[in-house]
Scaffold this motif. Sequence first.
Motif, PDB file in Angstrom:
ATOM      1  N   LYS A 189     101.757  46.606 -84.303  1.00 50.55           N
ATOM      2  CA  LYS A 189     100.690  46.645 -85.309  1.00 50.55           C
ATOM      3  C   LYS A 189     100.921  47.759 -86.321  1.00 50.55           C
ATOM      4  O   LYS A 189     100.640  47.595 -87.506  1.00 50.55           O
ATOM      5  CB  LYS A 189      99.320  46.799 -84.641  1.00 50.55           C
ATOM      6  N   CYS A 193      93.344  42.541 -87.575  1.00 49.23           N
ATOM      7  CA  CYS A 193      91.998  42.454 -86.992  1.00 49.23           C
ATOM      8  C   CYS A 193      91.730  41.094 -86.360  1.00 49.23           C
ATOM      9  O   CYS A 193      90.704  40.903 -85.718  1.00 49.23           O
ATOM     10  CB  CYS A 193      90.942  42.742 -88.062  1.00 49.23           C
ATOM     11  N   LYS A 203      90.883  38.118 -87.560  1.00 42.62           N
ATOM     12  CA  LYS A 203      89.640  37.466 -87.988  1.00 42.62           C
ATOM     13  C   LYS A 203      89.944  36.082 -88.546  1.00 42.62           C
ATOM     14  O   LYS A 203      91.020  35.835 -89.077  1.00 42.62           O
ATOM     15  CB  LYS A 203      88.936  38.312 -89.044  1.00 42.62           C
ATOM     16  N   GLU A 249      95.527  42.262 -93.619  1.00 43.92           N
ATOM     17  CA  GLU A 249      95.071  43.151 -92.554  1.00 43.92           C
ATOM     18  C   GLU A 249      93.982  42.494 -91.706  1.00 43.92           C
ATOM     19  O   GLU A 249      94.021  42.552 -90.473  1.00 43.92           O
ATOM     20  CB  GLU A 249      94.541  44.467 -93.139  1.00 43.92           C
ATOM     21  N   LEU A 250      93.013  41.887 -92.384  1.00 44.69           N
ATOM     22  CA  LEU A 250      91.925  41.244 -91.648  1.00 44.69           C
ATOM     23  C   LEU A 250      92.428  40.083 -90.789  1.00 44.69           C
ATOM     24  O   LEU A 250      91.961  39.865 -89.673  1.00 44.69           O
ATOM     25  CB  LEU A 250      90.831  40.762 -92.609  1.00 44.69           C
TER      26      LEU A 250
END
Length: 137
Positions: free
Chosen positions: A77, A102, A104, A97-98
């Motif tokens: 990561k 993350c 998502k 990034e999301l």
Amino acid sequence: MDAKEYLSQAIWLDRRIQTKIEEKERIREMAEKVNGCLSHTRVSGSREHQQIENTLVKLIDLEWEIVRMIDRLVDLKREIGRMIQEVEDTNQQMVLELRYLCVKGWDEIACEMRYDPRTIFRLHGKGLGSIEKKIGN
């Protein structure tokens, strides 16, 4: 390996870790059930103790495997995050990034960034293109 595969490595490793954790919990539950039954009865020989020890050693080995995988995930990561930071457009960075760090979903990303899903897909595609160029170099 293309940009999407490169970025998705962390997602897949995270899922593998979750699977290993679930496996560890199932084994622990089974061992505790057996151990609970054994504690109420007198164990006559060392064979039963050795079997319990073997199971516990295997459980500890599995826990260490999970720790090593988590360590690899943190490194991966960090590496992916550095690659995403090299993308010039901050909106593309945020989508990447999301999505990949993350983990998502598309609707969640669109809601969080206050864009419609088509815009999110467009930003994602452009961000992947930027990553692809960097991987190619």
